[in-house]
Motif scaffolding. Structure first.
Motif, PDB file in Angstrom:
ATOM      1  N   LEU A 151      -0.331   5.065  -1.049  1.00  0.00           N
ATOM      2  CA  LEU A 151      -1.484   5.920  -1.772  1.00  0.00           C
ATOM      3  C   LEU A 151      -1.477   7.175  -1.059  1.00  0.00           C
ATOM      4  O   LEU A 151      -1.312   7.461  -0.020  1.00  0.00           O
ATOM      5  CB  LEU A 151      -2.757   5.092  -1.738  1.00  0.00           C
ATOM      6  CG  LEU A 151      -3.999   5.804  -2.066  1.00  0.00           C
ATOM      7  CD1 LEU A 151      -3.956   5.462  -3.834  1.00  0.00           C
ATOM      8  CD2 LEU A 151      -5.346   5.112  -1.571  1.00  0.00           C
ATOM      9  N   SER A 156      -6.291  -5.781  -4.830  1.00  0.00           N
ATOM     10  CA  SER A 156      -5.869  -4.465  -4.653  1.00  0.00           C
ATOM     11  C   SER A 156      -6.435  -3.421  -5.660  1.00  0.00           C
ATOM     12  O   SER A 156      -7.165  -4.046  -6.796  1.00  0.00           O
ATOM     13  CB  SER A 156      -4.145  -4.632  -5.124  1.00  0.00           C
ATOM     14  OG  SER A 156      -4.113  -4.889  -6.634  1.00  0.00           O
ATOM     15  N   VAL A 181     -10.240   4.507 -10.041  1.00  0.00           N
ATOM     16  CA  VAL A 181      -9.660   3.340 -10.277  1.00  0.00           C
ATOM     17  C   VAL A 181      -9.225   2.887 -11.454  1.00  0.00           C
ATOM     18  O   VAL A 181     -10.007   2.806 -12.419  1.00  0.00           O
ATOM     19  CB  VAL A 181     -10.486   2.065  -9.587  1.00  0.00           C
ATOM     20  CG1 VAL A 181      -9.977   0.854  -9.584  1.00  0.00           C
ATOM     21  CG2 VAL A 181     -10.703   2.379  -7.914  1.00  0.00           C
ATOM     22  N   TYR A 192      -3.595  -2.161  -0.986  1.00  0.00           N
ATOM     23  CA  TYR A 192      -3.935  -3.663  -0.902  1.00  0.00           C
ATOM     24  C   TYR A 192      -4.960  -3.932   0.268  1.00  0.00           C
ATOM     25  O   TYR A 192      -5.120  -3.372   1.315  1.00  0.00           O
ATOM     26  CB  TYR A 192      -2.738  -4.171  -0.623  1.00  0.00           C
ATOM     27  CG  TYR A 192      -1.908  -4.487  -1.823  1.00  0.00           C
ATOM     28  CD1 TYR A 192      -1.893  -5.507  -2.605  1.00  0.00           C
ATOM     29  CD2 TYR A 192      -1.051  -3.235  -2.329  1.00  0.00           C
ATOM     30  CE1 TYR A 192      -1.130  -5.695  -3.809  1.00  0.00           C
ATOM     31  CE2 TYR A 192      -0.119  -3.258  -3.508  1.00  0.00           C
ATOM     32  CZ  TYR A 192      -0.044  -4.503  -4.155  1.00  0.00           C
ATOM     33  OH  TYR A 192       0.557  -4.593  -5.351  1.00  0.00           O
ATOM     34  N   ARG A 198      -5.653   0.263  -7.974  1.00  0.00           N
ATOM     35  CA  ARG A 198      -4.584   1.165  -8.522  1.00  0.00           C
ATOM     36  C   ARG A 198      -5.231   2.552  -8.726  1.00  0.00           C
ATOM     37  O   ARG A 198      -6.284   2.277  -9.825  1.00  0.00           O
ATOM     38  CB  ARG A 198      -3.713   0.784  -9.391  1.00  0.00           C
ATOM     39  CG  ARG A 198      -2.595   1.723  -9.719  1.00  0.00           C
ATOM     40  CD  ARG A 198      -1.265   0.965 -10.435  1.00  0.00           C
ATOM     41  NE  ARG A 198      -1.611   0.583 -11.935  1.00  0.00           N
ATOM     42  CZ  ARG A 198      -1.875   1.510 -12.734  1.00  0.00           C
ATOM     43  NH1 ARG A 198      -1.699   2.835 -12.793  1.00  0.00           N
ATOM     44  NH2 ARG A 198      -2.356   1.124 -14.197  1.00  0.00           N
ATOM     45  N   GLU A 219      -7.104  -0.008 -12.215  1.00  0.00           N
ATOM     46  CA  GLU A 219      -6.547  -1.252 -12.414  1.00  0.00           C
ATOM     47  C   GLU A 219      -7.147  -2.028 -10.976  1.00  0.00           C
ATOM     48  O   GLU A 219      -6.679  -1.404 -10.264  1.00  0.00           O
ATOM     49  CB  GLU A 219      -5.087  -1.449 -12.507  1.00  0.00           C
ATOM     50  CG  GLU A 219      -4.648  -2.763 -12.753  1.00  0.00           C
ATOM     51  CD  GLU A 219      -2.992  -2.887 -13.052  1.00  0.00           C
ATOM     52  OE1 GLU A 219      -2.388  -3.847 -12.959  1.00  0.00           O
ATOM     53  OE2 GLU A 219      -2.513  -1.626 -13.158  1.00  0.00           O
ATOM     54  N   VAL A 223      -1.530   2.946  -4.884  1.00  0.00           N
ATOM     55  CA  VAL A 223      -2.087   1.530  -4.727  1.00  0.00           C
ATOM     56  C   VAL A 223      -2.123   1.187  -3.516  1.00  0.00           C
ATOM     57  O   VAL A 223      -1.651   1.902  -2.662  1.00  0.00           O
ATOM     58  CB  VAL A 223      -1.250   0.684  -5.591  1.00  0.00           C
ATOM     59  CG1 VAL A 223       0.124   0.217  -4.728  1.00  0.00           C
ATOM     60  CG2 VAL A 223      -1.675  -0.777  -5.470  1.00  0.00           C
ATOM     61  N   THR A 228       0.839  -1.214   0.261  1.00  0.00           N
ATOM     62  CA  THR A 228      -0.092   0.121   0.153  1.00  0.00           C
ATOM     63  C   THR A 228       0.925   1.088   0.160  1.00  0.00           C
ATOM     64  O   THR A 228       1.727   1.261   0.828  1.00  0.00           O
ATOM     65  CB  THR A 228      -0.917   0.106   1.239  1.00  0.00           C
ATOM     66  OG1 THR A 228      -1.937  -1.000   1.179  1.00  0.00           O
ATOM     67  CG2 THR A 228      -1.544   1.330   1.450  1.00  0.00           C
TER      68      THR A 228
END
Length: 413
Positions: free
Chosen positions: A222, A284, A292, A268, A286, A294, A266, A220
């Motif tokens: 972010l 997860s 978002v 998790y 991204r 992905e 990203v 993680t």
């Protein structure tokens, strides 16, 4: 479970949860699992001088039958009598008590895309009423055990014992009993709990934060932007009319709605997510430019993709919530498979709809103005847990200085 314990829980939900006062109309949404307890709740409502209590029963196996046997068009239609009920709620402004008990696996195997598409259609009618009611009514989400839910949580126990164990967990985490099973004055315990929330919220709301940065050893990393006019909240809330209520029993979180469209990096998951009868696990997300772009999941990746594509706002964050890793729910060691509880075991995010009442002086603005400020809009709001034992959360002040919020998974102040 002892009736004295259940009556105290019913009293808590009515007095502290939806804070029923003389003349209130109350609507209770509940499954078929604990009718005797529902009777206690209704009795408490009338004892608090409610003018009318309406109980709306639901049964998940019927929901599954409807999804499997009706067309998307029919599932997505809001009948005239259903819209009249929405108009009634808008007119009467009832206190709403939602009591969950559903089987976490109850919708397993349904056509999720069919269900999602139909819900998007229904929300075209429902959402305008919901928006008009926003922040005007008292509401609370709580829980009682269902047999299937209890067996999911305690699979090695016979049904009756599993239900008893789940009752104990619900009453303990809701501050109705202590660790030893001793009955407490639950209303007084919640008054103290809310005072603790207020102290921390004051610290956060005077820190002048513009960004949150999350890091953990699971990957993680972010950054999330904050709304200039936003605030942190926790525990009880006030309606626009000034009535104080507790929307979630139990709760351990302090939260805010971040700025829609401002998130990079990203994140998790740290716990499984139970959504619409399925478990999404080890996943997860991204983010680029706040959305978002992905997702990956070892279990139910396609369902996760369906979730974040339900509408434009479903791919953006609507909530950032702080929950210490040593919360009572985490320490219970129980995976509840129910967001009401599991979200209070770890820090979490929510994709989808944000909370307009996190805007300071929100009563002075229209919903459209608050969206322009950065409150995300969506038909969806799904919490997912990201808290770990080594999670670090740092707030960035407007002058660029750092403010430690979480260190090693717990509060840093």
């Amino acid at each position: 479970m002892k009736k004295t314990y259940l009556r105290e829980y019913a009293r808590l939900l009515v007095k502290s949860g939806i804070a029923v006062k003389k003349g209130d109309v109350v609507i209770v949404n509940v499954g078929l699992d604990q009718p005797e307890f529902v009777k206690m709740v209704v009795e408490e409502c009338y004892r608090a001088k409610a003018s009318r209590v309406l109980v709306e029963w639901s049964y998940m196996p019927l929901t599954k039958l409807h999804v499997n046997n009706r067309s998307v068009k029919d599932l997505g239609r809001v009948e005239a009598f259903e819209e009249e009920k929405l108009k009634y709620r808008l007119e009467k402004n009832p206190a709403m008590l939602h009591i969950v008990s559903d089987d976490p696996d109850g919708l397993k195997g349904i056509n999720q895309k069919k269900y999602a598409t139909s819900m998007v259609e229904k929300m075209k009618v429902i959402k305008p009423y919901r928006d008009q009611m926003d922040n005007k009514y008292k509401w609370c989400i709580a829980a009682v055990p269902g047999v299937a839910w209890a067996k999911k949580v305690f699979p090695g126990l016979r049904a009756s014992l599993a239900v008893e164990k789940l009752w104990e967990a619900i009453l303990y985490t809701s501050r109705v009993i202590d660790k030893n099973g001793t009955l407490l004055d639950a209303v007084a315990e919640w008054d103290k709990h809310n005072q603790s929330f207020a102290r921390r919220c004051e610290v956060l709301n005077t820190a002048d934060l513009v960004e949150l940065r999350y890091k953990a050893s699971n990957g993680t990393d972010l950054k999330v932007g904050l709304i200039d006019e936003g605030s942190f909240q926790g525990g009880g809330e006030n309606t626009l009319g000034g009535e104080y209520f507790n929307p979630n029993i139990p709760t351990e979180e302090i939260f805010t709605s971040p700025k829609a469209g401002v998130a990079e990096g990203v994140v998790y998951s740290s716990m499984p997510l139970s959504w619409r009868g399925e478990i999404i696990d080890d996943f997860s997300m991204r983010f680029e430019n706040g959305k978002v772009v992905e997702v990956h999941a070892k279990k139910n990746e396609e369902l996760l993709k369906t979730m974040v594509s339900m509408d434009d706002g479903a791919a953006m964050l609507g909530e950032c919530a702080f929950v210490p890793y040593d919360s009572p729910i985490r320490e219970s060691g129980i995976m509840f498979y129910e967001t009401l509880f599991d979200e209070n075991a770890a820090c979490h995010f929510a994709i989808g709809r944000g909370f307009t009442n996190t805007i300071v002086n929100y009563e002075n603005y229209t919903n459209e103005q608050m969206k322009e400020m950065g409150i995300n809009d969506s038909n969806l709001h799904v919490d997912f847990m990201i808290g770990t034992k080594d999670l670090s959360i740092v707030g960035i002040k407007r002058d660029g200085r750092e403010f430690k919020i979480f260190e090693n998974g717990v509060w840093a102040f």
